[in-house]
Design a protein around this motif. Sequence first.
Motif, PDB file in Angstrom:
ATOM      1  N   ALA A   9      52.134  24.363  40.363  1.00  0.00           N
ATOM      2  CA  ALA A   9      51.686  23.757  38.982  1.00  0.00           C
ATOM      3  C   ALA A   9      51.161  22.404  39.348  1.00  0.00           C
ATOM      4  N   ARG A  10      52.063  21.570  40.221  1.00  0.00           N
ATOM      5  CA  ARG A  10      51.818  20.012  40.642  1.00  0.00           C
ATOM      6  C   ARG A  10      50.238  20.120  41.351  1.00  0.00           C
ATOM      7  N   ALA A  11      49.990  21.078  42.059  1.00  0.00           N
ATOM      8  CA  ALA A  11      48.655  21.136  42.649  1.00  0.00           C
ATOM      9  C   ALA A  11      47.566  21.189  41.696  1.00  0.00           C
ATOM     10  N   ILE A  12      47.663  22.054  40.679  1.00  0.00           N
ATOM     11  CA  ILE A  12      46.797  22.278  39.665  1.00  0.00           C
ATOM     12  C   ILE A  12      46.586  20.735  38.746  1.00  0.00           C
ATOM     13  N   GLN A  13      47.722  20.449  38.561  1.00  0.00           N
ATOM     14  CA  GLN A  13      47.679  18.975  37.695  1.00  0.00           C
ATOM     15  C   GLN A  13      46.952  17.931  38.627  1.00  0.00           C
ATOM     16  N   ALA A  14      47.017  17.838  39.943  1.00  0.00           N
ATOM     17  CA  ALA A  14      46.303  16.871  40.864  1.00  0.00           C
ATOM     18  C   ALA A  14      44.984  17.185  40.993  1.00  0.00           C
ATOM     19  N   GLY A  15      44.706  18.095  40.793  1.00  0.00           N
ATOM     20  CA  GLY A  15      43.292  18.962  40.799  1.00  0.00           C
ATOM     21  C   GLY A  15      42.947  19.170  42.331  1.00  0.00           C
ATOM     22  N   ASP A  16      43.898  19.650  42.991  1.00  0.00           N
ATOM     23  CA  ASP A  16      43.805  20.132  44.326  1.00  0.00           C
ATOM     24  C   ASP A  16      43.239  21.662  44.316  1.00  0.00           C
ATOM     25  N   ALA A  17      43.613  22.245  43.156  1.00  0.00           N
ATOM     26  CA  ALA A  17      43.650  23.730  43.155  1.00  0.00           C
ATOM     27  C   ALA A  17      43.259  23.906  41.476  1.00  0.00           C
ATOM     28  N   SER A  18      42.447  24.976  41.388  1.00  0.00           N
ATOM     29  CA  SER A  18      42.320  25.137  39.795  1.00  0.00           C
ATOM     30  C   SER A  18      42.976  26.582  39.429  1.00  0.00           C
ATOM     31  N   VAL A  19      43.080  27.563  40.351  1.00  0.00           N
ATOM     32  CA  VAL A  19      43.693  28.769  40.094  1.00  0.00           C
ATOM     33  C   VAL A  19      44.451  29.073  41.384  1.00  0.00           C
TER      34      VAL A  19
END
Lengths: 333, 99
Positions: free
Chosen positions: A39-49
């Motif tokens: 969830a944090r990776a998505i929030q940070a923009g590192d991953a989208s899915v």
Amino acid sequence: MAAFSLAPDRAVDLAWHLGLRLDWMMEDVLGMNVVLHAARAIQAGDASVVAIVAGDRLVGADYGAMVNDYNAATRDYLAPIPVGGPNPLFALITQDHMERHGLERADYGRVVIAQRAWAGTNPNAAYREPLTLEEYLAAPVVADPLTRLDCPPVVAAAEALVLTSAERAAGSRGRIVRLRAADAVFNHDGQQGDGLTTGIAEMGPRVWKASGFGPQDADVIQVYDDYPVMVLVQLEELGLAPGGDVRALALSLCGPGQGPAVNTSGGLLTAGQPGAASSTHGLVEAARQLRHQRGDGQVPGAARAVVSAYGMVLYRYGACAIVATLESEEAGS
Amino acid sequence: MTIEVQRCEGCGRNAFPPHLLCAACGGDRWSALPVSDGVLERVTVVRRSLGGAPADPPTVGRVRIEGAIRVIARVEGGAAPGDRVQLDMHDGAVVARAT
């Protein structure tokens, strides 16, 4: 933590040996912890899915080998006794819990019987036949007061879920499930307590506050159920025991259609304990409930859920606790 | 007839199983504290375990020792909760026997 040679110890074991209580930890054996990091990776923009896959194939002697070598403390101080896995440890904790709350075996039976009733709606559960109180009380003793029905069957299984941003999910079909709040605590008390308090006790209030809804608003409740005693402990810690009355809480558990919707897949006690996938079991079930995809086991109109995971026994009881809340809505609404 | 517990040289807190750093003060200097007894708090007989039902099922108990530390032990000699028990290491296992 990164190490090739610390096995069987993991990050939480090292934290304990270093006297550290942690709010954040990399530990990929805890599926629900992976979800928090995703969830944090998505929030940070590192991953989208992010696809989160959790599973283990434990067959034959695998389980015995795993529990005797679970970590260095178990290998060096518990396996020689022998304890043969965590069952005797939770037998002692159940005895404490019975005394503290004036409970009897039949009260824990309510947990198991209700979950068995839910399991009847889950084609993937290991035990799906209805269970009577008489059958529960007559089950073979494992370690007093625990019987075979109080210990989850070990299964080979896997679970998966896909996490993405709210933006990207908006274009999908069906109901969207949002992660409202999530929190974790590791090695909360350094194994200095009695095992009847988990990290959820301190997380509960702040998770509810961050969620925008409270325990009374949860349509679906999934708590980690390695043993019935821990179901009651976590429900109480989440503020779900009516007036703090743990016996009333146990008696309120009835299965589909009546009382609170707790562990609606049947939980690990009936669906089985699938190694690392145990941690995501409640989350996957909650997501299916909130997406209205649970068929016969669907909680009508389910829109809000709370999920907890608990475990990683360091020496006497579980050291990791994770809580998440979810809320769903129709896509495009 | 003892088990060995760690005592933190910085703050006097006890630890078992062994720690690297003290959870109370962060200290890394320990002395070995022999502990010979404790109070048996709880017991359970392990009737079924890995591989079936042992003919001579072990009794597992929890013993409270000096410094409010709780130790998991094999209980021998019919000790019951509330009893003071003697502690020893036997074949790598902590064993508790009624005094």
